[in-house]
Scaffold this motif. Structure first.
Motif, PDB file in Angstrom:
ATOM      1  N   GLY A 142    -116.242 -16.161 -47.686  1.00  0.00           N
ATOM      2  CA  GLY A 142    -117.461 -15.951 -46.913  1.00  0.00           C
ATOM      3  C   GLY A 142    -118.169 -14.665 -47.279  1.00  0.00           C
ATOM      4  O   GLY A 142    -117.813 -13.963 -48.238  1.00  0.00           O
ATOM      5  N   ARG A 143    -119.173 -14.328 -46.501  1.00  0.00           N
ATOM      6  CA  ARG A 143    -119.948 -13.111 -46.727  1.00  0.00           C
ATOM      7  C   ARG A 143    -119.293 -11.922 -46.044  1.00  0.00           C
ATOM      8  O   ARG A 143    -118.736 -12.044 -44.945  1.00  0.00           O
ATOM      9  CB  ARG A 143    -121.360 -13.285 -46.172  1.00  0.00           C
ATOM     10  N   MET A 144    -119.380 -10.741 -46.673  1.00  0.00           N
ATOM     11  CA  MET A 144    -118.786  -9.522 -46.144  1.00  0.00           C
ATOM     12  C   MET A 144    -119.823  -8.414 -46.124  1.00  0.00           C
ATOM     13  O   MET A 144    -120.665  -8.329 -47.012  1.00  0.00           O
ATOM     14  CB  MET A 144    -117.597  -9.092 -47.006  1.00  0.00           C
ATOM     15  N   LYS A 178    -120.758 -11.337 -55.225  1.00  0.00           N
ATOM     16  CA  LYS A 178    -121.591 -12.407 -54.689  1.00  0.00           C
ATOM     17  C   LYS A 178    -121.424 -12.560 -53.184  1.00  0.00           C
ATOM     18  O   LYS A 178    -122.294 -13.104 -52.506  1.00  0.00           O
ATOM     19  CB  LYS A 178    -121.261 -13.724 -55.387  1.00  0.00           C
ATOM     20  N   ASN A 179    -120.307 -12.089 -52.654  1.00  0.00           N
ATOM     21  CA  ASN A 179    -120.037 -12.197 -51.214  1.00  0.00           C
ATOM     22  C   ASN A 179    -120.648 -11.056 -50.415  1.00  0.00           C
ATOM     23  O   ASN A 179    -120.762 -11.135 -49.193  1.00  0.00           O
ATOM     24  CB  ASN A 179    -118.525 -12.196 -50.954  1.00  0.00           C
ATOM     25  N   VAL A 210    -116.358 -11.137 -42.719  1.00  0.00           N
ATOM     26  CA  VAL A 210    -115.792  -9.792 -42.586  1.00  0.00           C
ATOM     27  C   VAL A 210    -116.928  -8.811 -42.330  1.00  0.00           C
ATOM     28  O   VAL A 210    -117.933  -8.813 -43.040  1.00  0.00           O
ATOM     29  CB  VAL A 210    -115.026  -9.366 -43.858  1.00  0.00           C
ATOM     30  N   ILE A 211    -116.765  -7.970 -41.311  1.00  0.00           N
ATOM     31  CA  ILE A 211    -117.758  -6.934 -40.992  1.00  0.00           C
ATOM     32  C   ILE A 211    -117.001  -5.613 -40.853  1.00  0.00           C
ATOM     33  O   ILE A 211    -115.959  -5.558 -40.194  1.00  0.00           O
ATOM     34  CB  ILE A 211    -118.523  -7.276 -39.705  1.00  0.00           C
ATOM     35  N   LEU A 236    -122.937 -16.912 -33.591  1.00  0.00           N
ATOM     36  CA  LEU A 236    -123.848 -16.823 -34.730  1.00  0.00           C
ATOM     37  C   LEU A 236    -123.067 -16.900 -36.044  1.00  0.00           C
ATOM     38  O   LEU A 236    -123.471 -17.596 -36.976  1.00  0.00           O
ATOM     39  CB  LEU A 236    -124.625 -15.506 -34.656  1.00  0.00           C
ATOM     40  N   PHE A 237    -121.934 -16.172 -36.086  1.00  0.00           N
ATOM     41  CA  PHE A 237    -121.073 -16.189 -37.266  1.00  0.00           C
ATOM     42  C   PHE A 237    -119.772 -16.887 -36.876  1.00  0.00           C
ATOM     43  O   PHE A 237    -118.791 -16.251 -36.488  1.00  0.00           O
ATOM     44  CB  PHE A 237    -120.783 -14.768 -37.752  1.00  0.00           C
ATOM     45  N   LYS A 238    -119.748 -18.188 -36.983  1.00  0.00           N
ATOM     46  CA  LYS A 238    -118.615 -18.973 -36.480  1.00  0.00           C
ATOM     47  C   LYS A 238    -117.322 -18.701 -37.242  1.00  0.00           C
ATOM     48  O   LYS A 238    -116.224 -18.926 -36.718  1.00  0.00           O
ATOM     49  CB  LYS A 238    -118.958 -20.464 -36.523  1.00  0.00           C
ATOM     50  N   ASN A 239    -117.437 -18.215 -38.474  1.00  0.00           N
ATOM     51  CA  ASN A 239    -116.247 -17.939 -39.284  1.00  0.00           C
ATOM     52  C   ASN A 239    -115.925 -16.444 -39.367  1.00  0.00           C
ATOM     53  O   ASN A 239    -115.121 -16.032 -40.210  1.00  0.00           O
ATOM     54  CB  ASN A 239    -116.436 -18.504 -40.694  1.00  0.00           C
ATOM     55  N   PHE A 240    -116.550 -15.643 -38.507  1.00  0.00           N
ATOM     56  CA  PHE A 240    -116.259 -14.218 -38.471  1.00  0.00           C
ATOM     57  C   PHE A 240    -114.820 -14.031 -37.994  1.00  0.00           C
ATOM     58  O   PHE A 240    -114.452 -14.408 -36.893  1.00  0.00           O
ATOM     59  CB  PHE A 240    -117.241 -13.518 -37.524  1.00  0.00           C
TER      60      PHE A 240
END
Length: 499
Positions: A142-144, A178-179, A210-211, A236-240
């Motif tokens: 996912g995005r970080m 890219k993430n 990831v935050i 909002l971020f279901k996979n956080f």
């Protein structure tokens, strides 16, 4: 399972084996680091000035190399900044991490090629350790995001100059590029509020897993997300799945964060600084951070209550005790020697060596001999929030030495509430009783009627951010000082009190 997740698990297992080797042999690991540092730097100006060639033991080192803070080391640093080679470490550093100092003005912390690699590897290994422990690697697809300072660097006498978090941005591995969010352009925005607003726009439609960042500034990001979308961050971020933080104790913020997210997420605590990366949380089940003993840093420890005494004993890792407040002294592969970082730590495990950050040696309240430290006020606040159902955004504590009338002096807690307790007297009682239980000096002063029960002053919503902005320290790696022995900070908050 994706190829990237599988690769992360395999890599995590390999790093776990490497970590176990030094973790399970702590004393010999530190002795090896100590000898390597001295050998490498023996022909530098600092090494020659302090007889590194003749140092055979830690006792020799103590005799020849006094403890210094930045101000005392500054004559050497200034030569490095001027472009001279072989001063504190062979050659020149590759970076200066520029930080704001309270007494020294701008501070230029040298970072060498080896020290930045240790910093980057420690950040990576904290995440890999989490993967190995939990078996969870899905988040790597996912995005970080890491809320950090600008990655734009300048140059000073042939050495690149910037904030540590900005320097670190240049070392994100290719497989994560890219993430990574935000975009480079957004990361370069200097005004913090503009930057966070832009990050909200860039991220609210992404699959954030990831935050990372200092809790107080991540909180601002979360609040802006909720205000703009009307959704909890977790919806909002279901996979956080993972929050990574450092710089301050997360516990006073935890309830507020879980309210903003709408559910619990795992977290990893880090202990980084411009001077080095010292520890990371190595277990989701146990408290504390694993002290990194094989990362180019030799550690010494001085009992905090003896620190300002002449001849205070400098201990190595083999001599420390549990639950004692120590000032941490470091010698590093960036050329910092017997350097007083300013942080205080307590060991909560000796097998392996695990620490918690208890505060700053200069940040305490002892106007009456009470020696109150950050760990104590944070634990008191954590208990008061839990027992009264209150929620806070930020707080700081200062002594009130000269109250009006014939009142006894007291500790004044300045608190920005997200949700005020239904019973403020109960909230104050929990705070005060917790502090008395943790600190016998404070208890004696209360019982001896030298101090009266603490008082709480409520700060208007957004007040702490407004204050930090007014002194040019909003966002980035800046954080609110938790407590002080004077009223300089709280006097700055005076106009932001709730009526």
């Amino acid at each position: 399972m994706s190829i990237k997740s599988l690769g992360a698990k395999i890599f995590a297992k390999r790093i776990a084996k490497q970590t176990a080797k030094w973790r399970d042999n702590p004393v010999s690991t530190q002795e090896k680091v100590f000898n390597q540092l001295l050998q490498k730097a023996k022909n530098t100006k600092f090494g020659l000035d302090h007889g590194f060639q003749n140092i055979q033991s830690h006792d020799d080192f103590v005799k020849k190399v006094p403890v210094r803070d930045y101000e005392a080391l500054k004559p050497y640093v200034e030569e490095v900044v001027a472009g001279k080679e072989d001063i504190l470490w062979p050659g020149k550093p590759v970076y200066f991490a520029k930080t704001s100092g309270t007494t020294s003005g701008a501070k230029y912390i040298p970072i060498t090629e080896t020290s930045i690699k240790h910093q980057v590897n420690a950040s990576r290994n904290a995440i890999l350790n989490y993967i190995e422990e939990t078996g969870n690697a899905d988040f790597v697809t996912g995005r970080m995001i890491f809320l950090q300072g600008s990655p734009e660097l300048t140059e000073k006498n042939g050495v690149k100059l910037g904030r540590l978090s900005g320097i670190s941005a240049h070392y994100v591995p290719n497989y994560l590029q890219k993430n990574r969010l935000p975009s480079w352009e957004t990361n370069c925005i200097e005004d913090w509020e503009t930057k966070v607003n832009t990050i909200v726009d860039e991220t609210m439609g992404e699959d954030m897993t990831v935050i990372a960042g200092i809790p107080s500034w991540v909180q601002m990001y979360f609040e802006k997300l909720e205000n703009k979308t009307g959704k909890k961050v977790g919806d909002l971020f279901k996979n956080f799945q993972l929050f990574i933080y450092g710089g301050v104790n997360y516990e006073p913020y935890r309830a507020k964060f879980e309210g903003l997210i709408g559910r619990k997420v795992d977290s990893i605590e880090l202990f980084p600084a411009s001077e080095g990366f010292f520890a990371y949380q190595d277990s989701q089940k146990e408290k504390g951070m694993l002290l990194l003993l094989n990362s180019g840093i030799f550690y010494e420890f001085i009992k905090a209550d003896e620190f300002f005494e002449e001849g205070a004993k400098r201990l190595t890792i083999k001599d420390v005790e549990l639950n004692v407040n120590y000032v941490m002294i470091i010698s590093t592969d960036a050329g910092l020697w017997a350097y007083n970082l300013g942080d205080t730590v307590q060991f909560i495990s000796l097998k392996p060596y695990k620490v918690i950050v208890s505060g700053r040696i200069k940040h305490f309240i002892s106007a009456f001999g009470e020696h109150v430290i950050a760990k104590e006020v944070e634990e008191a606040m954590q208990l008061a929030v839990k027992e009264t159902g209150a929620s806070i955004n930020e707080f700081t504590v200062a002594p009130q030495i000269t109250p009006e009338g014939n009142q006894l002096p007291y500790h004044e807690w300045f608190v920005e509430f997200e949700k005020e307790p239904s019973n403020m007297e109960e909230f104050i009682a929990v705070l005060d009783n917790s502090l008395q239980k943790q600190n016998s000096y404070y208890l004696d002063l209360i019982e001896g009627k030298v101090l009266q029960t603490l008082k709480v002053t409520s700060i208007a919503e957004g007040g702490f951010n407004a204050y930090m902005k007014s002194i040019g320290k909003l966002g980035g790696q800046n954080k609110v000082q938790r407590l002080a022995n004077d009223r300089k900070l709280v006097d700055g908050l005076a106009s932001l009190k709730n009526d």
